[in-house]
Design a protein around this motif. Structure first.
Motif, PDB file in Angstrom:
ATOM      1  N   LEU A 104       0.844  -1.192   0.000  1.00  0.00           N
ATOM      2  CA  LEU A 104       0.000   0.000   0.000  1.00  0.00           C
ATOM      3  C   LEU A 104       0.879   1.242   0.000  1.00  0.00           C
ATOM      4  CD1 LEU A 104      -3.087   0.494   0.048  1.00  0.00           C
ATOM      5  CD2 LEU A 104      -2.870   0.880   2.506  1.00  0.00           C
ATOM      6  N   ASN A 136      -4.672   0.364  -4.456  1.00  0.00           N
ATOM      7  CA  ASN A 136      -3.259   0.244  -4.830  1.00  0.00           C
ATOM      8  C   ASN A 136      -2.928   0.945  -6.145  1.00  0.00           C
ATOM      9  OD1 ASN A 136      -3.615  -1.618  -2.663  1.00  0.00           O
ATOM     10  ND2 ASN A 136      -1.732  -2.633  -3.269  1.00  0.00           N
ATOM     11  N   ILE A 344      -8.203  -4.207   0.048  1.00  0.00           N
ATOM     12  CA  ILE A 344      -8.856  -3.771   1.281  1.00  0.00           C
ATOM     13  C   ILE A 344     -10.368  -3.904   1.184  1.00  0.00           C
ATOM     14  CG2 ILE A 344      -9.346  -1.770   2.735  1.00  0.00           C
ATOM     15  CD1 ILE A 344      -6.511  -0.848   2.313  1.00  0.00           C
ATOM     16  N   LEU A 379      -8.939  -7.985   7.781  1.00  0.00           N
ATOM     17  CA  LEU A 379      -7.990  -6.991   7.293  1.00  0.00           C
ATOM     18  C   LEU A 379      -6.607  -7.168   7.910  1.00  0.00           C
ATOM     19  CD1 LEU A 379     -10.073  -3.699   7.062  1.00  0.00           C
ATOM     20  CD2 LEU A 379      -9.156  -5.068   5.192  1.00  0.00           C
ATOM     21  N   THR A 383      -4.024  -7.450   4.971  1.00  0.00           N
ATOM     22  CA  THR A 383      -3.209  -6.257   4.738  1.00  0.00           C
ATOM     23  C   THR A 383      -1.994  -6.157   5.651  1.00  0.00           C
ATOM     24  OG1 THR A 383      -4.348  -4.830   6.330  1.00  0.00           O
ATOM     25  CG2 THR A 383      -5.339  -5.053   4.154  1.00  0.00           C
ATOM     26  N   GLN A 385      -1.845  -4.360   8.085  1.00  0.00           N
ATOM     27  CA  GLN A 385      -1.822  -2.952   8.474  1.00  0.00           C
ATOM     28  C   GLN A 385      -2.708  -2.793   9.717  1.00  0.00           C
ATOM     29  OE1 GLN A 385      -0.519  -0.085   6.883  1.00  0.00           O
ATOM     30  NE2 GLN A 385       0.446  -1.091   5.148  1.00  0.00           N
ATOM     31  N   SER A 389      -6.688  -1.453   9.654  1.00  0.00           N
ATOM     32  CA  SER A 389      -7.662  -2.500   9.998  1.00  0.00           C
ATOM     33  C   SER A 389      -8.563  -2.026  11.123  1.00  0.00           C
ATOM     34  CB  SER A 389      -6.935  -3.780  10.413  1.00  0.00           C
ATOM     35  OG  SER A 389      -6.066  -4.242   9.393  1.00  0.00           O
TER      36      SER A 389
END
Length: 433
Positions: A104, A136, A344, A379, A383, A385, A389
């Motif tokens: 990302l 993205n 996402i 998430l 991800t 992340q 999330s």
């Protein structure tokens, strides 16, 4: 006699104060980048929506075919694979690198000549129905353009500045709020040298301003909303906390199944060695999955999540589970075969469907808790992340009490995913950790 062990290490140096004179020159570039990134995102989204209306409503109506019949879904997804395959094959720069290797907004800026092909491939994908979102490619395109134009306009400014401004601005535009961008940028800065020799807030000044400009532009022109309008959630109790932890952890485990399968699916499509084989085959598989799962399992999934949440008791647990599994497989295939898109938004759909499945199985689990915890766990796995999330899970449910539950539930779910393979590959196909 004192020894070296008795010597107290010196305290870490305090970051020097940054004057307003240092930060004020960031204002105009941040505002310009923020508005520009939002306008590009809105333009691509509007083009994709118009094309989607033609492909899925106008054209099948003119042919007298059901727009979401099994046959039309198979034809449309396969055709989308052919069209995107042509763009990847013929466009300069191949419409960007293999999306399976991208995160990302963490990569070096693309060459400007790659951007048109990337945007066309993304718009075709969004309109055609594969289960990926815009994030993205839009971030990569905005970073490339901001870096190229910014280094020409202000050659003395560091290139990293334009990348951070564009990434934050695009995240602000995507989510309609600068909060998500601030969280992601602060997470990216952790453990790295600060671009500005000052505090974290000094380093967030420019990106946060760009994100605010991007989110405000999107809000004024498109009025996005992530609130699902779920039944009111009052004061949480111990049962809600237990449910949040269990659902988040279970969703994270489900997501990790897809993550672990990702390199194998990617390798299978990669063995075809040509985008005109990989993408049409991927489109055909996605069409068959769409025929199996129905209309709700197509597209990026954000609008479809709203349809699920509008009637949390309208389906059985088996139906919700089927939607979650089909969408997760569709996300896996779309990301592995070369479609240009992000993960996402479809992961949000998978997590929401999983949470509603738990609610259908155990009615005592509040649908708001089920959806937020399901999205959080999914998430985290997809991800990796943490902040994005947590933010996404909380913003879907308009209740301050959800935030505390999700903060606690994120901790055991994070223990399940951290240090394990990610849904992102190196150039040789090895998963990142």
């Amino acid at each position: 006699m004192s020894t070296s062990a008795d010597v107290t290490p010196p305290p870490p140096p305090v970051p020097p104060a940054v004057s307003a004179r240092t930060l004020l020159p960031l204002v105009v570039p941040a505002l310009v980048v923020g508005v520009g990134c939002s306008l590009l995102f809105l333009a691509v989204s509007a083009l994709a929506e118009e094309l989607q209306e033609v492909l899925w409503t106008d054209l099948p109506d003119a042919l007298g075919i059901g727009g979401y019949s099994a046959l039309w879904m198979i034809v449309m997804l396969t055709s989308t694979g052919v069209l995107v395959g042509l763009v990847v094959w013929k466009a300069p720069g191949g419409a960007g690198p293999d999306p399976a290797t991208l995160g990302l907004g963490e990569e070096e800026p693309l060459r400007p000549y790659v951007v048109p092909g990337l945007l066309v491939a993304n718009a075709l994908m969004l309109a055609g129905g594969p289960s990926l979102g815009p994030e993205n490619p839009i971030i990569a395109a905005n970073v490339a353009l901001a870096f190229w134009l910014g280094t020409k306009a202000l050659p003395g400014a560091p290139g990293q500045l334009w990348m951070s401004l564009a990434t934050a601005a695009t995240l602000g535009a995507l989510f309609g709020t600068p909060v998500a961008a601030a969280l992601v940028v602060s997470e990216a800065l952790a453990g790295r040298p600060m671009p500005v020799k000052g505090s974290l807030w000094d380093n967030l000044f420019g990106p946060l301003l760009a994100a605010a400009a991007g989110s405000l532009t999107t809000t004024l022109l498109a009025s996005p909303s992530f609130d699902l309008g779920l039944p009111p959630f009052g004061r949480p109790d111990w049962g809600d906390l237990l449910a949040a932890i269990v659902v988040a952890c279970a969703a994270a485990v489900l997501g990790m199944v897809a993550v672990l399968l990702f390199p194998y699916v990617h390798r299978a499509f990669g063995s075809l060695r040509h985008p005109m084989l990989m993408l049409p085959l991927g489109g055909l598989v996605l069409g068959l999955l769409g025929a199996l799962g129905g209309q709700l399992t197509l597209f990026k999934g954000l609008h479809e999540v709203g349809e699920l949440a509008a009637d949390p008791d309208g389906r059985s647990a088996g139906q919700f589970a089927g939607l979650a599994v089909v969408k997760l497989v569709a996300l896996l295939v779309a990301a592995a075969c070369g479609f240009r898109g992000g993960r996402i938004f479809p992961a949000v759909f998978v997590g929401a469907a999983f949470g509603l499945c738990v609610h259908a199985l155990v009615p005592g689990v509040h649908p708001s808790v089920g959806i937020a915890a399901g999205v959080l766990g999914m998430l985290l796995a997809i991800t990796r992340q943490g902040w994005i999330s947590l933010f996404t899970a909380a913003v879907l449910v308009s209740s301050p009490a959800i935030i505390a539950l999700m903060c606690i539930a994120s901790l055991p779910a994070w223990l399940l995913v951290t240090g394990r393979p990610q849904m992102q590959l190196t150039e040789d196909g090895t998963p990142l950790r």
